[in-house]
Design a protein around this motif. Structure first.
Motif, PDB file in Angstrom:
ATOM      1  N   ILE A   1      30.143  43.885  40.457  1.00  0.00           N
ATOM      2  CA  ILE A   1      30.406  43.675  39.024  1.00  0.00           C
ATOM      3  C   ILE A   1      31.899  43.452  38.840  1.00  0.00           C
ATOM      4  N   ASP A   2      32.240  42.350  38.187  1.00  0.00           N
ATOM      5  CA  ASP A   2      33.634  41.900  38.159  1.00  0.00           C
ATOM      6  C   ASP A   2      34.318  42.108  36.810  1.00  0.00           C
ATOM      7  N   ASP A   3      35.630  42.101  36.882  1.00  0.00           N
ATOM      8  CA  ASP A   3      36.594  42.005  35.784  1.00  0.00           C
ATOM      9  C   ASP A   3      36.858  43.367  35.130  1.00  0.00           C
ATOM     10  N   GLY A   4      35.875  43.891  34.355  1.00  0.00           N
ATOM     11  CA  GLY A   4      36.078  45.209  33.748  1.00  0.00           C
ATOM     12  C   GLY A   4      36.313  45.177  32.252  1.00  0.00           C
TER      13      GLY A   4
ATOM     14  N   ASN B   1      39.536  45.308  44.369  1.00  0.00           N
ATOM     15  CA  ASN B   1      40.643  44.526  43.798  1.00  0.00           C
ATOM     16  C   ASN B   1      40.170  43.150  43.333  1.00  0.00           C
ATOM     17  N   HIS B   2      40.569  42.785  42.099  1.00  0.00           N
ATOM     18  CA  HIS B   2      40.248  41.458  41.552  1.00  0.00           C
ATOM     19  C   HIS B   2      41.493  40.877  40.866  1.00  0.00           C
ATOM     20  N   THR B   3      42.662  41.269  41.343  1.00  0.00           N
ATOM     21  CA  THR B   3      44.006  40.851  40.879  1.00  0.00           C
ATOM     22  C   THR B   3      44.451  41.585  39.610  1.00  0.00           C
TER      23      THR B   3
ATOM     24  N   HIS C   1      45.973  39.884  36.866  1.00  0.00           N
ATOM     25  CA  HIS C   1      45.824  39.091  35.637  1.00  0.00           C
ATOM     26  C   HIS C   1      44.760  38.008  35.718  1.00  0.00           C
ATOM     27  N   HIS C   2      43.935  38.021  36.767  1.00  0.00           N
ATOM     28  CA  HIS C   2      42.810  37.090  36.881  1.00  0.00           C
ATOM     29  C   HIS C   2      43.232  35.619  36.839  1.00  0.00           C
ATOM     30  N   PRO C   3      44.238  35.241  37.611  1.00  0.00           N
ATOM     31  CA  PRO C   3      44.633  33.827  37.619  1.00  0.00           C
ATOM     32  C   PRO C   3      43.786  33.023  38.602  1.00  0.00           C
TER      33      PRO C   3
ATOM     34  N   PRO D   1      38.778  37.060  45.003  1.00  0.00           N
ATOM     35  CA  PRO D   1      39.651  36.217  44.173  1.00  0.00           C
ATOM     36  C   PRO D   1      38.917  35.762  42.904  1.00  0.00           C
ATOM     37  N   PRO D   2      39.622  35.741  41.778  1.00  0.00           N
ATOM     38  CA  PRO D   2      39.005  35.259  40.540  1.00  0.00           C
ATOM     39  C   PRO D   2      38.423  33.854  40.711  1.00  0.00           C
ATOM     40  N   TYR D   3      37.270  33.631  40.129  1.00  0.00           N
ATOM     41  CA  TYR D   3      36.543  32.351  40.188  1.00  0.00           C
ATOM     42  C   TYR D   3      36.119  31.991  41.617  1.00  0.00           C
TER      43      TYR D   3
ATOM     44  N   THR E   1      27.766  39.942  39.037  1.00  0.00           N
ATOM     45  CA  THR E   1      27.641  39.935  37.591  1.00  0.00           C
ATOM     46  C   THR E   1      28.980  40.425  37.028  1.00  0.00           C
ATOM     47  N   HIS E   2      29.048  40.595  35.725  1.00  0.00           N
ATOM     48  CA  HIS E   2      30.333  40.951  35.105  1.00  0.00           C
ATOM     49  C   HIS E   2      30.161  42.119  34.143  1.00  0.00           C
ATOM     50  N   PHE E   3      31.269  42.840  33.948  1.00  0.00           N
ATOM     51  CA  PHE E   3      31.290  43.868  32.906  1.00  0.00           C
ATOM     52  C   PHE E   3      31.424  43.150  31.555  1.00  0.00           C
TER      53      PHE E   3
HETATM   54 ZN   LIG Z   1      36.563  37.584  37.571  1.00  0.00          ZN
END
Ligand SMILES: [Zn+2]
Length: 309
Positions: free
Chosen positions: A133-136, A182-184, A186-188, A222-224, A272-274
């Motif tokens: 599950i990504d981002d948060g 870890n997903h960075t 600032h999600h660049p 990594p994002p995306y 999936t994502h939060f």
């Molecule tokens: Zn993401």
């Protein structure tokens, strides 16, 4: 401790049995039989009928009763969450983790030996999939409750920019037995950044997670799913061992697939994502229900990614 025996049959019988045993089990303190103390110690005393010689048999019977009660509780919880059966439990984690190499098609021309492997599935024959599950962005307390009641492991990949307003939520998630990765910061799109900026995005989030969670993770996404050789070199310098991408993406009641077919395969990583209703048309618990129904329908358990990589 998660029970590791997969309940294949007899759930209905277990439910009936456990209902009959409910009064006995209600005296339990909640300690798992494997904990050693707790319910079994009461049986250690020589008792009335049978004498001391019967005590071991009674202790075994109590253990079986307790396990049946736990299964029945899980089944009841599954039904309250809209599932017709309990989620399948994964097998014991492998004693030796599978050797990981970057999958064909995911090499980069600037990558090289010794860099963290990029994977979309874990090479295993176990009928397990991994839910990541990504981002948060959304911190849905009902997701925590559902994960706890159904004893399902997930892995979180947090970007500080959207997670930072409530790391306590993710500590609660971690306390359910998952890890926070870890997903960075600032999600660049990392491919658009020079090496030094990529390194700061990854190492910076390592520092944040060490501060907020107590340990820095070994796993980075990594994002995306966008990366290049600089990303992998920076990730390695920041202490990253593996870069998992994904095979399927789950939404409330629907899926997208990156492979030709729509079935789960052993070791598949699911993304999936939060998020919530305004982002993807449903809740986090709707997504988890979608994943667990498909897993059960296809005979898969959701396992803990960190047990395999
Ligand atoms: Zn993401």
């Amino acid at each position: 401790m998660r029970p590791r025996t997969r309940p294949r049959t007899g759930l209905l019988a277990l439910a009936v049995t456990a209902a009959l045993l409910a009064s006995a089990c209600s005296r339990d303190t909640g300690g798992h039989p494997a904990d050693g103390a707790g319910p079994l110690t009461q049986d250690a005393k020589p008792a009335v009928a049978g004498g001391p010689a019967a005590a071991p048999a009674r202790a075994l019977a109590r253990t079986a009763q307790h396990q049946q009660h736990v299964h029945a509780q899980r089944l009841a919880a599954a039904r309250t969450w809209g599932l017709s059966a309990t989620p399948l439990l994964p097998p014991a984690p492998p004693r030796t983790k599978p050797a990981l190499t970057t999958e064909p098609g995911f090499e980069t021309e600037t990558g090289g030996p010794g860099l963290p492997p990029v994977i979309t599935r874990v090479p295993t024959d176990d009928r397990v999939v991994f839910l990541t599950i990504d981002d948060g962005y959304r911190k849905d307390p009902e997701l925590l409750r559902m994960l706890r009641e159904l004893d399902v492991p997930v892995s979180a990949f947090l970007a500080d920019g959207v997670a930072r307003d409530d790391y306590a939520y993710f500590r609660a998630l971690r306390d359910l037995g998952t890890t926070v990765n870890n997903h960075t910061l600032h999600h660049p799109n990392l491919r658009e950044l020079p090496y030094a900026a990529q390194r700061e995005e990854i190492c910076g989030q390592q520092r944040v997670l060490k501060r907020e969670m107590g340990t820095a993770p070994r796993i980075f996404r990594p994002p995306y799913g966008n990366y290049n050789g600089d990303t992998l070199r920076a990730a390695k310098e920041c202490g990253i061992d593996v870069v998992p991408l994904w095979q399927q993406e789950a939404f409330p009641g629907r899926w997208t697939y990156s492979r030709g077919d729509t079935a789960f395969h052993p070791g598949d990583i699911v993304l999936t994502h939060f998020e919530g209703p305004s982002e993807f048309g449903g809740t986090m618990t709707d997504v988890l229900r979608t994943v667990l129904r498909k897993a059960n329908d296809e005979g898969f358990a959701v396992a803990r990614l960190e047990d395999y990589v």
